[in-house]
Design a protein around this motif. Structure first.
Motif, PDB file in Angstrom:
ATOM      1  N   LYS A 106       0.842  -1.206   0.000  1.00 28.14           N
ATOM      2  CA  LYS A 106       0.000   0.000   0.000  1.00 28.14           C
ATOM      3  C   LYS A 106       0.875   1.253   0.000  1.00 28.14           C
ATOM      4  O   LYS A 106       0.659   2.167  -0.778  1.00 28.14           O
ATOM      5  N   LEU A 120      -8.326   4.572  -2.148  1.00 32.92           N
ATOM      6  CA  LEU A 120      -8.236   3.867  -0.862  1.00 32.92           C
ATOM      7  C   LEU A 120      -9.483   4.083  -0.014  1.00 32.92           C
ATOM      8  O   LEU A 120     -10.051   5.176  -0.013  1.00 32.92           O
ATOM      9  N   SER A 124      -8.367   2.378   5.174  1.00 31.22           N
ATOM     10  CA  SER A 124      -7.014   2.229   4.642  1.00 31.22           C
ATOM     11  C   SER A 124      -6.233   3.541   4.722  1.00 31.22           C
ATOM     12  O   SER A 124      -5.037   3.547   4.978  1.00 31.22           O
ATOM     13  N   THR A 127      -5.198   4.130   8.431  1.00 27.83           N
ATOM     14  CA  THR A 127      -4.073   3.335   8.920  1.00 27.83           C
ATOM     15  C   THR A 127      -2.767   3.721   8.226  1.00 27.83           C
ATOM     16  O   THR A 127      -1.697   3.556   8.794  1.00 27.83           O
ATOM     17  N   ARG A 156      -2.210  -7.443  -2.538  1.00 23.25           N
ATOM     18  CA  ARG A 156      -2.785  -6.154  -2.130  1.00 23.25           C
ATOM     19  C   ARG A 156      -4.093  -5.854  -2.879  1.00 23.25           C
ATOM     20  O   ARG A 156      -5.055  -5.381  -2.291  1.00 23.25           O
ATOM     21  N   GLU A 160      -7.839  -5.540  -1.109  1.00 27.42           N
ATOM     22  CA  GLU A 160      -8.718  -4.371  -1.205  1.00 27.42           C
ATOM     23  C   GLU A 160     -10.089  -4.689  -1.767  1.00 27.42           C
ATOM     24  O   GLU A 160     -11.065  -4.003  -1.478  1.00 27.42           O
TER      25      GLU A 160
END
Ligand code: FE
Length: 184
Positions: A106, A120, A124, A127, A156, A160
């Motif tokens: 990410k 995102l 997400s 964080t 990834r 997502e």
């Protein structure tokens, strides 16, 4: 894997931080997406177990005062925690690295692609701050030399997407079978 089953039994029904699915649903969907994409067994298993670090926490909560919580969005370093746990359990370096680097993926993608940043999810983004923000040029170049770079980025993308309420997937037993092929 007895312990993995019990980790999901303990915390699998918890919400996946700020997203509309549970931890178990998220894991199953992520693994299912990997499988549908034709990924190898190690990659499918890594997808299933990529957030195991979050599930390890209730057990570690007493002894590990250094673990930081990200305002209700999980734990800092869950990826490292999970990867090290799986190394101890005898999983391959490939499985461990795919998991250990899913947060770096990410940070890399945000550095590389402004459009990615815009896509995102709220959780997400939240964080990302705790995880060190976007990579810088040198770190990104080094990251590209990781032998599992491609797989790390693929994981990834599945991670997502694996947030769809009610999406049908194989059950946990299916992925436990794959785990048993890798680790006895
Ligand atoms: Fe995840």
């Amino acid at each position: 894997m007895e312990t993995i089953t019990s980790l999901f039994a303990q915390s699998g029904n918890d919400a996946y931080f700020g997203e509309p699915v549970t931890q178990l649903e998220h894991a199953l969907q992520c693994a299912h997406l990997a499988e549908r994409a034709g990924a190898d067994t190690e990659t499918v298993v890594a997808a299933f177990l990529h957030d195991i670090g979050h599930l390890l926490l209730p057990e570690l909560a007493d002894g590990e005062s250094t673990l930081g919580y990200m305002d209700g969005y999980g734990t800092v370093d869950h990826e490292k925690l999970g990867a090290d746990y799986l190394r101890e359990q005898g999983f391959s370096e490939k499985v461990a690295q795919l998991i250990e680097n899913h947060v770096n993926a990410k940070r890399y993608l945000v550095y590389k692609n402004p459009m990615y940043f815009a896509r995102l999810s709220e959780a997400s983004l939240k964080t990302l701050e705790f995880q060190g923000g976007p990579m810088e040029a040198g770190e990104a170049l080094a990251f590209e030399t990781n032998p599992y770079f491609k797989g790390i980025l693929q994981l990834r993308t599945w991670d997502e997407q694996a947030k769809i309420p009610g999406l049908p997937t194989p059950d946990m037993a299916h992925y436990l079978t794959l785990i048993n092929e890798l680790v006895h």
